[in-house]
Design a protein around this motif. Structure first.
Motif, PDB file in Angstrom:
ATOM      1  N   ASN A 176      41.081  37.248  34.844  1.00  0.00           N
ATOM      2  CA  ASN A 176      40.295  36.400  33.938  1.00  0.00           C
ATOM      3  C   ASN A 176      39.822  37.187  32.719  1.00  0.00           C
ATOM      4  N   PHE A 177      39.423  38.433  32.930  1.00  0.00           N
ATOM      5  CA  PHE A 177      38.915  39.303  31.868  1.00  0.00           C
ATOM      6  C   PHE A 177      39.988  39.596  30.822  1.00  0.00           C
ATOM      7  N   HIS A 178      41.232  39.839  31.272  1.00  0.00           N
ATOM      8  CA  HIS A 178      42.307  40.222  30.348  1.00  0.00           C
ATOM      9  C   HIS A 178      43.172  39.057  29.879  1.00  0.00           C
ATOM     10  N   PHE A 179      43.316  38.021  30.731  1.00  0.00           N
ATOM     11  CA  PHE A 179      44.303  36.977  30.413  1.00  0.00           C
ATOM     12  C   PHE A 179      43.729  35.557  30.392  1.00  0.00           C
ATOM     13  N   ASN A 180      42.491  35.373  30.820  1.00  0.00           N
ATOM     14  CA  ASN A 180      41.822  34.067  30.812  1.00  0.00           C
ATOM     15  C   ASN A 180      42.488  33.071  31.767  1.00  0.00           C
ATOM     16  N   ILE A 181      41.864  32.848  32.892  1.00  0.00           N
ATOM     17  CA  ILE A 181      42.409  31.954  33.912  1.00  0.00           C
ATOM     18  C   ILE A 181      42.179  30.498  33.539  1.00  0.00           C
ATOM     19  N   ASN A 182      43.217  29.709  33.697  1.00  0.00           N
ATOM     20  CA  ASN A 182      43.132  28.269  33.451  1.00  0.00           C
ATOM     21  C   ASN A 182      42.897  27.505  34.755  1.00  0.00           C
ATOM     22  N   ILE A 183      43.729  27.777  35.749  1.00  0.00           N
ATOM     23  CA  ILE A 183      43.641  27.081  37.033  1.00  0.00           C
ATOM     24  C   ILE A 183      43.758  28.101  38.163  1.00  0.00           C
ATOM     25  N   ILE A 184      42.974  27.910  39.202  1.00  0.00           N
ATOM     26  CA  ILE A 184      43.134  28.703  40.417  1.00  0.00           C
ATOM     27  C   ILE A 184      43.265  27.734  41.578  1.00  0.00           C
ATOM     28  N   LYS A 185      44.381  27.832  42.309  1.00  0.00           N
ATOM     29  CA  LYS A 185      44.649  26.881  43.378  1.00  0.00           C
ATOM     30  C   LYS A 185      43.863  27.246  44.637  1.00  0.00           C
ATOM     31  N   LYS A 186      43.684  26.265  45.502  1.00  0.00           N
ATOM     32  CA  LYS A 186      42.924  26.487  46.722  1.00  0.00           C
ATOM     33  C   LYS A 186      43.538  27.634  47.512  1.00  0.00           C
ATOM     34  N   ASP A 200      39.638  37.501  57.172  1.00  0.00           N
ATOM     35  CA  ASP A 200      40.021  38.881  56.848  1.00  0.00           C
ATOM     36  C   ASP A 200      41.273  38.954  55.976  1.00  0.00           C
ATOM     37  N   THR A 201      41.865  37.790  55.654  1.00  0.00           N
ATOM     38  CA  THR A 201      43.094  37.754  54.871  1.00  0.00           C
ATOM     39  C   THR A 201      43.082  36.559  53.921  1.00  0.00           C
ATOM     40  N   SER A 202      43.535  36.772  52.680  1.00  0.00           N
ATOM     41  CA  SER A 202      43.556  35.663  51.719  1.00  0.00           C
ATOM     42  C   SER A 202      44.755  35.771  50.788  1.00  0.00           C
ATOM     43  N   LEU A 203      45.244  34.606  50.352  1.00  0.00           N
ATOM     44  CA  LEU A 203      46.321  34.515  49.369  1.00  0.00           C
ATOM     45  C   LEU A 203      45.966  33.395  48.398  1.00  0.00           C
ATOM     46  N   VAL A 204      46.056  33.695  47.099  1.00  0.00           N
ATOM     47  CA  VAL A 204      45.715  32.676  46.106  1.00  0.00           C
ATOM     48  C   VAL A 204      46.692  32.725  44.940  1.00  0.00           C
ATOM     49  N   GLU A 205      46.940  31.557  44.360  1.00  0.00           N
ATOM     50  CA  GLU A 205      47.837  31.441  43.210  1.00  0.00           C
ATOM     51  C   GLU A 205      47.026  31.065  41.984  1.00  0.00           C
ATOM     52  N   ILE A 206      47.262  31.772  40.884  1.00  0.00           N
ATOM     53  CA  ILE A 206      46.496  31.610  39.651  1.00  0.00           C
ATOM     54  C   ILE A 206      47.446  31.268  38.511  1.00  0.00           C
ATOM     55  N   THR A 208      47.264  31.258  34.290  1.00  0.00           N
ATOM     56  CA  THR A 208      46.442  31.646  33.147  1.00  0.00           C
ATOM     57  C   THR A 208      46.548  30.603  32.032  1.00  0.00           C
ATOM     58  N   SER A 209      45.755  30.798  30.996  1.00  0.00           N
ATOM     59  CA  SER A 209      45.768  29.871  29.856  1.00  0.00           C
ATOM     60  C   SER A 209      47.100  29.884  29.120  1.00  0.00           C
ATOM     61  N   ASP A 210      47.893  30.977  29.278  1.00  0.00           N
ATOM     62  CA  ASP A 210      49.227  31.060  28.678  1.00  0.00           C
ATOM     63  C   ASP A 210      50.333  30.677  29.659  1.00  0.00           C
ATOM     64  N   SER A 211      49.939  30.029  30.755  1.00  0.00           N
ATOM     65  CA  SER A 211      50.880  29.558  31.786  1.00  0.00           C
ATOM     66  C   SER A 211      51.555  30.686  32.557  1.00  0.00           C
ATOM     67  N   SER A 212      50.943  31.851  32.591  1.00  0.00           N
ATOM     68  CA  SER A 212      51.449  32.938  33.424  1.00  0.00           C
ATOM     69  C   SER A 212      51.045  32.667  34.874  1.00  0.00           C
ATOM     70  N   LEU A 213      51.891  33.077  35.806  1.00  0.00           N
ATOM     71  CA  LEU A 213      51.639  32.876  37.230  1.00  0.00           C
ATOM     72  C   LEU A 213      51.235  34.205  37.866  1.00  0.00           C
ATOM     73  N   VAL A 214      50.132  34.174  38.656  1.00  0.00           N
ATOM     74  CA  VAL A 214      49.629  35.390  39.301  1.00  0.00           C
ATOM     75  C   VAL A 214      49.330  35.084  40.768  1.00  0.00           C
ATOM     76  N   ASN A 215      49.845  35.917  41.675  1.00  0.00           N
ATOM     77  CA  ASN A 215      49.517  35.833  43.093  1.00  0.00           C
ATOM     78  C   ASN A 215      48.634  37.013  43.476  1.00  0.00           C
TER      79      ASN A 215
END
Length: 313
Positions: A176-186, A200-206, A208-215
């Motif tokens: 969020n600090f470097h790329f600005n998050i648009n949506i974060i999925k459940k 003790d374990t988590s996985l999330v898909e993000i 960004t505002s530029d439509s980049s995908l981050v896991n």
């Protein structure tokens, strides 16, 4: 050294691992402080001890996540506050926190001061272009240690989202600090160890505002590892345990005209423990520099911290 801080009366709330780290940093700087260690089986606000805490004009809140808002409400007036991340771990508490108008509050997302963050800050200089995809994996064996069973981190009431709110939030904030998050999925939250009732374990898909995908994947239930991979239009930035590398440009062909791995631009060796400790020390130093000068924190910094917090709730 102590002369520099003679007008500061610093109090620390907490008694866990982060207390040990930050109290050590303050001692190295020659800064005196008092400690308020809330009794585990009593009220967090013991009258006499809390009166002593309130005599300080600078407060470090290093207590469990579910207590942050209570301490902020009781202590923020006319004081500088250093509060561990996440600011809160309940949506209702976040709404309450937003009502507090105080530009002396600083939330410790110290990964912003890490080596990988410094390199991401220079991505234009490296000419890697727009972020396309990132995959961030961090793991260590906290859930395999005997003390985890009785830790607040394994308690659903005290840590409703478990590793997600303790570890993953660092990486969510960094994105969020470097790329600005648009949506974060459940997020997918799991309890692999079967210990406690939190996660003790988590996985999330993000996205960004530029439509980049981050896991972002984090776990307490495995061997120590760190794999940070950022794929850009014109290059790659990655950290593989203690090696950080920057590669580019994207067009790099062999003699037959086939694509091959981009050329190495720069490479850094990072001591993992030192990187964390150095980034934490820099975060504390940044906070204290503002306190010393009696300067307010930038509103954008506060808003960014709350946005990173809201994304996990």
């Amino acid at each position: 050294m102590q002369q520099m801080w003679r007008n500061l009366r610093i109090g620390i709330v907490g008694q866990g691992s982060q207390y040990n780290r930050i109290s050590k940093i303050l001692k190295i700087k020659g800064i005196k402080f008092t400690t308020y260690k809330p009794p585990r089986n009593k009220s967090y606000f013991d009258k006499e001890e809390f009166k002593e805490l309130k005599k300080n004009n600078v407060i470090f809140i290093l207590s469990p996540n579910d207590t942050h808002l209570k301490y902020i409400k009781l202590l923020h007036a006319n004081r500088f506050i250093f509060c561990e991340k996440p600011p809160v771990n309940k949506l209702y508490d976040l709404k309450e926190l937003k009502k507090i108008k105080n530009n002396k509050i600083y939330f410790n997302y110290n990964f912003r001061f890490s080596k990988i963050s410094q390199i991401l800050e220079k991505r234009d200089q490296y000419k890697v272009g727009k972020l396309i995809y990132a995959n961030l994996i961090t793991s260590h064996g906290l859930a395999l240690k005997a003390e985890y069973k009785n830790s607040w981190r394994s308690n659903l009431k005290k840590s409703p989202k478990g590793v997600y709110e303790v570890i993953s939030i660092h990486w969510i904030d960094l994105i969020n600090f470097h790329f600005n998050i648009n949506i974060i999925k459940k997020p997918k939250l799991l309890n692999h160890s079967g210990i406690g009732n939190s996660f003790d374990t988590s996985l999330v898909e993000i996205i960004t505002s530029d439509s980049s995908l981050v896991n972002v994947f984090s776990t307490y239930n495995s061997a120590y590892s760190k794999r940070l991979f950022f794929l850009f239009e014109n290059g790659i930035i990655e950290q593989y345990d203690n090696i950080v590398s920057v590669r580019g440009p994207a067009i790099n062909l062999d003699k037959r005209g086939f694509f091959k791995k981009p050329k190495l631009i720069e490479s850094y060796k990072v001591d993992e423990n030192n990187d964390y400790n150095i980034s934490l020390e820099k975060s504390v130093t940044f906070f204290l520099s503002k306190v010393k000068k009696k300067e307010f924190f930038n509103k954008k910094l506060f808003d960014c911290a709350l946005k990173s917090n809201s994304l996990i709730l």
